[in-house]
Structures are given as structure tokens and as C-alpha cells.
Design a protein around this motif. Structure first.
Motif, PDB file in Angstrom:
ATOM      1  N   ILE A 151       0.857  -1.322  -0.052  1.00 46.15           N
ATOM      2  CA  ILE A 151      -0.481   0.100   0.225  1.00 46.15           C
ATOM      3  C   ILE A 151       1.534   1.552   0.071  1.00 46.15           C
ATOM      4  O   ILE A 151       0.602   2.245  -0.916  1.00 46.15           O
ATOM      5  CB  ILE A 151      -1.455   0.019   1.449  1.00 46.15           C
ATOM      6  CG1 ILE A 151      -2.199   1.202   1.159  1.00 46.15           C
ATOM      7  CG2 ILE A 151      -0.635   0.093   2.419  1.00 46.15           C
ATOM      8  CD1 ILE A 151      -2.871   0.868   1.450  1.00 46.15           C
ATOM      9  N   VAL A 152       1.826   1.873   1.373  1.00 39.90           N
ATOM     10  CA  VAL A 152       3.437   2.597   0.809  1.00 39.90           C
ATOM     11  C   VAL A 152       3.510   2.451  -0.497  1.00 39.90           C
ATOM     12  O   VAL A 152       3.611   4.080  -1.062  1.00 39.90           O
ATOM     13  CB  VAL A 152       3.818   2.089   2.153  1.00 39.90           C
ATOM     14  CG1 VAL A 152       4.889   3.316   1.684  1.00 39.90           C
ATOM     15  CG2 VAL A 152       3.649   2.146   3.242  1.00 39.90           C
ATOM     16  N   ASP A 153       4.033   1.746  -1.581  1.00 43.43           N
ATOM     17  CA  ASP A 153       4.917   1.444  -2.379  1.00 43.43           C
ATOM     18  C   ASP A 153       3.492   2.215  -3.615  1.00 43.43           C
ATOM     19  O   ASP A 153       3.804   3.576  -4.423  1.00 43.43           O
ATOM     20  CB  ASP A 153       5.179   0.252  -3.196  1.00 43.43           C
ATOM     21  CG  ASP A 153       6.148   0.098  -2.185  1.00 43.43           C
ATOM     22  OD1 ASP A 153       6.953   0.980  -1.323  1.00 43.43           O
ATOM     23  OD2 ASP A 153       6.819  -1.453  -2.819  1.00 43.43           O
ATOM     24  N   ALA A 154       1.679   1.813  -3.343  1.00 46.24           N
ATOM     25  CA  ALA A 154       1.207   2.427  -4.439  1.00 46.24           C
ATOM     26  C   ALA A 154       0.827   3.360  -4.164  1.00 46.24           C
ATOM     27  O   ALA A 154       0.747   3.657  -5.785  1.00 46.24           O
ATOM     28  CB  ALA A 154       0.149   1.178  -4.062  1.00 46.24           C
ATOM     29  N   PHE A 155       0.664   3.825  -2.981  1.00 46.81           N
ATOM     30  CA  PHE A 155       0.130   5.300  -2.865  1.00 46.81           C
ATOM     31  C   PHE A 155       1.341   6.445  -3.495  1.00 46.81           C
ATOM     32  O   PHE A 155       1.812   7.508  -4.150  1.00 46.81           O
ATOM     33  CB  PHE A 155      -0.272   5.825  -1.421  1.00 46.81           C
ATOM     34  CG  PHE A 155      -1.131   5.392  -1.480  1.00 46.81           C
ATOM     35  CD1 PHE A 155      -2.636   7.064  -0.798  1.00 46.81           C
ATOM     36  CD2 PHE A 155      -1.965   4.500  -1.378  1.00 46.81           C
ATOM     37  CE1 PHE A 155      -3.404   6.711  -0.555  1.00 46.81           C
ATOM     38  CE2 PHE A 155      -3.822   3.823  -0.468  1.00 46.81           C
ATOM     39  CZ  PHE A 155      -4.564   4.796  -0.779  1.00 46.81           C
ATOM     40  N   GLU A 156       2.876   5.993  -2.973  1.00 45.76           N
ATOM     41  CA  GLU A 156       3.810   7.095  -3.437  1.00 45.76           C
ATOM     42  C   GLU A 156       4.133   7.216  -5.458  1.00 45.76           C
ATOM     43  O   GLU A 156       4.659   7.404  -5.766  1.00 45.76           O
ATOM     44  CB  GLU A 156       5.467   5.915  -3.008  1.00 45.76           C
ATOM     45  CG  GLU A 156       5.197   6.682  -0.638  1.00 45.76           C
ATOM     46  CD  GLU A 156       6.422   6.090  -0.434  1.00 45.76           C
ATOM     47  OE1 GLU A 156       7.070   5.292  -0.926  1.00 45.76           O
ATOM     48  OE2 GLU A 156       6.717   6.914   0.541  1.00 45.76           O
TER      49      GLU A 156
END
Length: 181
Positions: A151-156
Motif C-alpha cells: 500500500i505504501v508503494d502504491a500510494f507513493e
């Protein structure tokens, strides 16, 4: 469970299951999916109570983003998304990835670019019980790390150049705990 919950008659008590769902909090309805909390300084926090991005939500979580969403909710300066505990426990990685993509699209459509995003990671524990025979809880430290990273990678990846993304890493609370007591 500890000595305070060692009596067989206490084991199913909500306090032994670390559940605060029945706690009374002024201005907050634990049964409501959308709850505005008005602060004394004139600010407002709007809480959307979702069971993660899972299929357990009734109505579905995406129904929050109605065509009149921004008119009803305003333009927030900050949006905090804390989702992962239910997702790790009750979703597949494929379903989670699909729903994260849908969430990101809806954020882009419904929040102005000036809205900062905070991703609250999941911790290594979740949920007080298995709901029923159809929803078996799945949980592990590595599974949680995978969902957190995803989720962090997707948002970033999607928003890094468009808006501020911050990480509220509550996973560290349990990750760094001592292994022996």
C-alpha cells in the motif's frame, strides 16, 4: 491472555479479547459507517469506519465516494487511511491490490491535490475473533509486511509528485517489541 482473563467464564468477555468496540465515546457512534466529530476549535474529523477494503463491508467501502462526496465532506487538508488489519486478516493479496487501485482512483477523483495523504500501516495483530465459518482469519508477520509495503508503494508511485504522502508506521510498535518477556 494474562491472569486477568484466566477464568473460563471471562474468556469470551470483550475486555479479554481486547475489544473497545463497546466503549462510549461522546459524539461517536460505534455502529455508524460515517461519523463526523466536531472539535472545539471549529475543525471537524470525519471518520469512515470500514472493515478495510474487504468484501465484509456492508455497504461496500467504495460507496462512501458518492457523486456528492466533496460537497458533503468538504475539501480536507489531510486524509488518513488506516486499513490493513482487516485486509491482512480477511483478503487475498490479489483482491487487496485490486481494491487499493480502486481506492487510489477514488482519492484522485474526490480529493483535491492539496490534500495530504497519511498511510497508517497495519500492526501485527488484528480483530478480536473469526466472524464465521466463511471468513477465516489469515494473519502472519510476513503477510502484514507485504500488505504494508504494497500500500505504501502504491500510494507513493501514484501520488509522489502530485501530493504529500506520509507514513504513520504503527507496525513498528509491534515489530520492535521484545520477543521474550
Amino acid at each position: 491472555m494474562g491472569s486477568w482473563c484466566s477464568d473460563p467464564s471471562e474468556v469470551n468477555n470483550i475486555f479479554c479479547k481486547c475489544s473497545d468496540n463497546a466503549e462510549i465515546f461522546s459524539g461517536y457512534n460505534t455502529l455508524s459507517a460515517v461519523t463526523p466529530i466536531h472539535l472545539t476549535n471549529g475543525s471537524q474529523i470525519t471518520l469512515f469506519k470500514w472493515g478495510g477494503l474487504t468484501a465484509l463491508n456492508n455497504p461496500p467501502w467504495a460507496d462512501t465516494f458518492t457523486p456528492d462526496f466533496q460537497q458533503n465532506m468538504g475539501s480536507p487538508s489531510v486524509a488518513i487511511f488506516g486499513l490493513l488489519n482487516w485486509d491482512v486478516a480477511y483478503s487475498s493479496r490479489t483482491f487487496f491490490a485490486q481494491e487499493v487501485g480502486k481506492l487510489i482512483d477514488l482519492i484522485e477523483q474526490n480529493y483535491p491535490a492539496s490534500t495530504d495523504i497519511i498511510i497508517r500501516t497495519g500492526q501485527y495483530y488484528c480483530c478480536t475473533h473469526d466472524h464465521d465459518a466463511y471468513w477465516k482469519r489469515k494473519f502472519s508477520r510476513l503477510r502484514t509486511e507485504y500488505f504494508n509495503t504494497y500500500i505504501v508503494d502504491a500510494f507513493e508511485d501514484r501520488f509522489a509528485t502530485q501530493r504529500k504522502i506520509s507514513i504513520w508506521d504503527v507496525a513498528q510498535i509491534s515489530k520492535d517489541r521484545p520477543t521474550k518477556f
